[in-house]
Design a protein around this motif. Structure first.
Motif, PDB file in Angstrom:
ATOM      1  N   ALA A 141       0.840  -1.207   0.000  1.00  0.00           N
ATOM      2  CA  ALA A 141       0.000   0.000   0.000  1.00  0.00           C
ATOM      3  C   ALA A 141       0.871   1.252   0.000  1.00  0.00           C
ATOM      4  N   PHE A 142       1.978   1.208   0.762  1.00  0.00           N
ATOM      5  CA  PHE A 142       2.880   2.352   0.780  1.00  0.00           C
ATOM      6  C   PHE A 142       3.521   2.567  -0.588  1.00  0.00           C
ATOM      7  N   GLU A 143       3.941   1.423  -1.212  1.00  0.00           N
ATOM      8  CA  GLU A 143       4.513   1.533  -2.554  1.00  0.00           C
ATOM      9  C   GLU A 143       3.477   2.051  -3.548  1.00  0.00           C
ATOM     10  N   PHE A 144       2.246   1.493  -3.445  1.00  0.00           N
ATOM     11  CA  PHE A 144       1.179   1.979  -4.330  1.00  0.00           C
ATOM     12  C   PHE A 144       0.907   3.461  -4.077  1.00  0.00           C
ATOM     13  N   ALA A 145       0.952   3.843  -2.779  1.00  0.00           N
ATOM     14  CA  ALA A 145       0.728   5.252  -2.462  1.00  0.00           C
ATOM     15  C   ALA A 145       1.820   6.122  -3.073  1.00  0.00           C
TER      16      ALA A 145
END
Length: 350
Positions: A141-145
């Motif tokens: 999710a952090f990478e996607f963010a």
């Protein structure tokens, strides 16, 4: 052992109640058991006999065969002690049974605890796995963010690039359309100019045609006059030669004294000379007429040119047009295709 334990419990409580001073119970309360009804009945009879022996005074006649009151009391006490001992043993057996049962329950509880521990360990492993999965999901999710943030940050640049690309495409399309319109307009102008020129040429030719025909007729007349003048000149020369020859013959006959023949020949010579002069005058007149006609042919050209120019003016008052004006900067100057390609270029430009 279970039956004895149950009987001991029943002896310790024959009437369904618990004796507080029973050493067999030692502070523990025992509930009545439905499986020990027989032992309870027997214990109740013993207690009844003891109670009767203690509470009532019985008149009896002593016989040597019957025990005394002391013997009966001792017997009752013995039975009571025996019952209490039996109850104590039964209570101990029951305690052991309960201990065994408690052990079994403890083992079952331990088994359940073990199973629960195993289940808890499985749950813990699942929890750890779920936590790791959650951590990985959080990282993703952090990478996607971060990617989403990068995309969001790149949106203005992409939008600006797309806007510039779209504007460039629109500008190129507009320039292409304007070039096509300019080429089409130039083709139309050139086509109209060509049509006007062709019409002017046709009208001029039709206006000049009568004068050309007249010129051709007068030229033919001049040729005819020249031809006749030449023929008449040749005939004049022959008549003159013949007249001179006849006159010479007349002179010869005059010298011979043949006056009549000489006069007739001389008259014939004069007649031939007169005819020669007449033919010479006609030849000169025809020659003069031919020259006059020939000199007048140029007038037909001038008149024909004037008639043609006037007819061309009426058909195309503007005359020959000058070059087209330059198109605005950034557009292509229209090209004048050759006559054979102009018709093919016009539909493409349209």
């Amino acid at each position: 052992a279970g039956a004895q334990a149950r009987g001991a419990v029943c002896l310790a409580s024959p009437f369904g109640k618990v004796r507080k001073d029973s050493p067999a119970l030692s502070g523990r309360l025992a509930a009545p058991d439905r499986g020990c009804a027989g032992a309870r009945a027997m214990t109740r009879r013993v207690w009844l006999l003891a109670a009767v022996a203690l509470a009532q005074t019985v008149d009896y006649v002593e016989r040597p065969t019957y025990p005394t009151k002391g013997d009966a009391i001792e017997g009752v006490y013995g039975v009571t002690y025996t019952a209490q001992a039996a109850g104590t043993e039964a209570h101990a057996a029951g305690a052991e049974a309960r201990a065994a049962e408690a052990t079994s329950v403890s083992e079952q509880a331990h088994l359940k605890a073990t199973r629960s521990q195993i289940a808890n360990e499985a749950y813990v492993r699942q929890g750890i796995f779920a936590a790791k999965a959650a951590i990985r999901a959080k990282q993703r999710a952090f990478e996607f963010a971060k990617k989403a943030q990068a995309v969001v940050e790149s949106i203005p640049k992409l939008a600006q690039a797309e806007a510039e690309k779209a504007a460039k495409e629109v500008q190129e399309q507009a320039i292409a359309d304007l070039n096509a319109q300019a080429q089409e307009a130039a083709n139309n102008v050139w086509a109209a100019e060509k049509a006007a020129e062709e019409l002017a040429t046709k009208e001029a030719a039709e206006a000049m045609e009568p004068f050309r025909q007249a010129k051709l007729r007068n030229a033919k007349f001049a040729v005819d006059y020249l031809t006749k003048a030449r023929d008449f000149g040749e005939a004049t020369n022959r008549l003159k030669d013949e007249s001179v020859k006849v006159a010479n013959d007349a002179v010869a006959y005059q010298g011979k004294g043949q006056v009549v023949i000489a006069q007739r020949l001389m008259a014939q010579a004069h007649d031939l000379m007169d005819k020669a002069k007449q033919l010479e005058g006609a030849a000169n007149g025809m020659h003069a007429q031919a020259v006059k006609l020939h000199q007048g042919l140029i007038n037909y050209d001038l008149v024909a040119d004037g008639a043609g120019s006037y007819a061309a003016y009426l058909a195309n008052p503007a005359g020959k047009r000058g070059p087209l004006p330059d198109v605005p900067q950034g557009l292509a100057q229209p090209t004048h295709a050759p006559e054979g390609e102009a018709g093919a270029a016009a539909p493409g430009a349209a």
